[in-house]
Every structure is written in structure tokens, then in C-alpha cells.
Write a protein that holds these residues in place. Structure first.
Motif, PDB file in Angstrom:
ATOM      1  N   ALA A 105       0.837  -1.206   0.000  1.00 25.54           N
ATOM      2  CA  ALA A 105       0.000   0.000   0.000  1.00 25.54           C
ATOM      3  C   ALA A 105       0.869   1.252   0.000  1.00 25.54           C
ATOM      4  CB  ALA A 105      -0.937  -0.017   1.205  1.00 25.54           C
ATOM      5  N   LYS A 106       1.937   1.254   0.794  1.00 21.30           N
ATOM      6  CA  LYS A 106       2.855   2.407   0.802  1.00 21.30           C
ATOM      7  C   LYS A 106       3.570   2.533  -0.542  1.00 21.30           C
ATOM      8  CE  LYS A 106       4.081   1.330   5.220  1.00 21.30           C
ATOM      9  NZ  LYS A 106       5.064   1.004   6.204  1.00 21.30           N
ATOM     10  N   GLN A 107       3.998   1.401  -1.093  1.00 18.91           N
ATOM     11  CA  GLN A 107       4.673   1.414  -2.389  1.00 18.91           C
ATOM     12  C   GLN A 107       3.746   1.944  -3.484  1.00 18.91           C
ATOM     13  OE1 GLN A 107       7.885   0.913  -3.144  1.00 18.91           O
ATOM     14  NE2 GLN A 107       7.315   1.517  -5.210  1.00 18.91           N
ATOM     15  N   MET A 108       2.472   1.621  -3.365  1.00 18.53           N
ATOM     16  CA  MET A 108       1.491   2.094  -4.335  1.00 18.53           C
ATOM     17  C   MET A 108       1.459   3.622  -4.364  1.00 18.53           C
ATOM     18  SD  MET A 108      -2.408   0.824  -4.496  1.00 18.53           S
ATOM     19  CE  MET A 108      -3.395   1.072  -5.933  1.00 18.53           C
ATOM     20  N   ASP A 128      -1.161  12.478   5.776  1.00 16.91           N
ATOM     21  CA  ASP A 128      -0.822  11.333   6.613  1.00 16.91           C
ATOM     22  C   ASP A 128      -0.692  10.115   5.700  1.00 16.91           C
ATOM     23  OD1 ASP A 128      -0.645   9.233   8.409  1.00 16.91           O
ATOM     24  OD2 ASP A 128      -2.192  10.036   9.753  1.00 16.91           O
ATOM     25  N   ILE A 129       0.514   9.868   5.220  1.00 15.14           N
ATOM     26  CA  ILE A 129       0.781   8.798   4.262  1.00 15.14           C
ATOM     27  C   ILE A 129       0.330   7.447   4.821  1.00 15.14           C
ATOM     28  CG2 ILE A 129       2.622   7.521   3.065  1.00 15.14           C
ATOM     29  CD1 ILE A 129       2.172  10.259   1.835  1.00 15.14           C
ATOM     30  N   LEU A 130       0.598   7.200   6.095  1.00 12.07           N
ATOM     31  CA  LEU A 130       0.223   5.911   6.689  1.00 12.07           C
ATOM     32  C   LEU A 130      -1.290   5.729   6.728  1.00 12.07           C
ATOM     33  CD1 LEU A 130       2.850   5.577   9.564  1.00 12.07           C
ATOM     34  CD2 LEU A 130       2.865   4.521   7.289  1.00 12.07           C
ATOM     35  N   ALA A 131      -2.031   6.813   6.953  1.00 18.08           N
ATOM     36  CA  ALA A 131      -3.501   6.719   6.976  1.00 18.08           C
ATOM     37  C   ALA A 131      -4.043   6.415   5.581  1.00 18.08           C
ATOM     38  CB  ALA A 131      -4.111   8.014   7.515  1.00 18.08           C
ATOM     39  N   VAL A 132      -3.471   7.040   4.554  1.00 12.81           N
ATOM     40  CA  VAL A 132      -3.915   6.764   3.182  1.00 12.81           C
ATOM     41  C   VAL A 132      -3.576   5.328   2.811  1.00 12.81           C
ATOM     42  CG1 VAL A 132      -3.707   7.419   0.759  1.00 12.81           C
ATOM     43  CG2 VAL A 132      -3.707   9.195   2.515  1.00 12.81           C
TER      44      VAL A 132
END
Length: 153
Positions: A105-108, A128-132
Motif C-alpha cells: 500500500a505504501k509502495q502504491m 498522513d501517508i500511513l492513513a492513506v
């Protein structure tokens, strides 16, 4: 904010289906009445208008789009990109196979050209990258566990 809700209307703002800056109940009523009068005139007579969405207007931030397309061979594909008008103007979206791990998901997010805007640049605060990424992961879990969900982009 008031937004038309119809599976036939992809570009809501193009048909007058988004109203911003509504400050009172009367503003909402008036915007609703105007939408319900004008929008059906622009659609095929068999087009369905489910209703409207009333949403709080967010003052700042970045708009993103999360979606899903069920491929007949690969199953659910999760989509991510900048939202609003940017999804079509920039054509910068990523598709990954569901289910997604947290790292996928983060790589996406990182695979998009607009990732730098999400991180924050030139004094603008990032999202908030982690929330997305978690939202992408949850969407992928949802569509994996419930195959009745069809395309939602």
C-alpha cells in the motif's frame, strides 16, 4: 458541500452536481432544489439519481481517489491517485492486485508521480501517508472478502 449521487454521472461538477460554500439550511435546500430541477434535464430519461450527499467541506489538504476494478482474470485491482479534477488531468494513478500488504500500500503511493505533493513540498504540509496507505489496505481487504463488490471508480 452538496454532491449529486448517481451511478450515471461520472463528472459531477460538469452537470452542476457539486455545490460548495453552503452556509445555512436554506442554502442546502435551494442547492438541492436546483440540482433536482436542472440535472435530470441533462441526462437520459432512464438515468438514475439516487439522491445527494451532504458532506462537511474540508478547508485544506489533498484530495485523493481510491477505487477498485474487478478484472475477470486477476480479480480485484485497487486504484490510487490524486482526486478531484487531477485524476483526469494528470492521469497519474496506480493499480495493484488485492489484497495489499502494508508495504504494498505504501509502495502504491510512492509509485505515483504526485507522491512528492502528498509528502509535502516547498513549505506545504504533507498528508498522513500511513492513513492513506491503511485506507488502501482496508479497501483491498473489503473487496477481497466480499466479491459482490464490483467496479467502483
Amino acid at each position: 458541500m452538496l454532491k449529486i449521487w448517481s451511478p450515471e454521472i461520472i463528472h459531477k461538477s460538469d452537470v452542476g452536481g457539486v455545490k460548495l460554500g453552503l452556509k445555512s439550511r436554506q442554502d442546502v435546500r435551494d442547492a438541492f432544489d436546483l440540482m433536482m430541477y436542472r440535472i435530470p434535464l441533462q441526462l437520459d430519461e432512464d438515468a438514475e439519481i439516487v439522491g445527494v450527499l451532504v458532506q462537511e467541506m474540508v478547508k485544506s489538504g489533498r484530495e485523493v481517489i481510491l477505487g477498485m476494478k474487478r478484472d475477470p482474470h486477476f480479480g480485484p485491482l485497487i486504484m490510487f491517485g490524486m482526486g478531484g479534477i487531477f485524476v483526469e488531468v494528470l492521469k497519474d494513478v496506480a493499480f495493484y492486485l488485492a489484497p495489499l500488504t502494508a508495504d504494498e500500500a505504501k509502495q502504491m503511493l510512492m509509485s505515483t508521480r504526485t507522491y512528492q505533493l502528498l509528502k509535502g513540498t516547498r513549505g506545504q504540509e504533507g498528508v498522513d501517508i500511513l492513513a492513506v496507505a491503511e485506507s488502501l489496505q482496508r479497501l483491498s481487504q473489503l473487496v477481497t472478502e466480499f466479491p459482490r463488490f464490483r467496479n467502483s471508480m
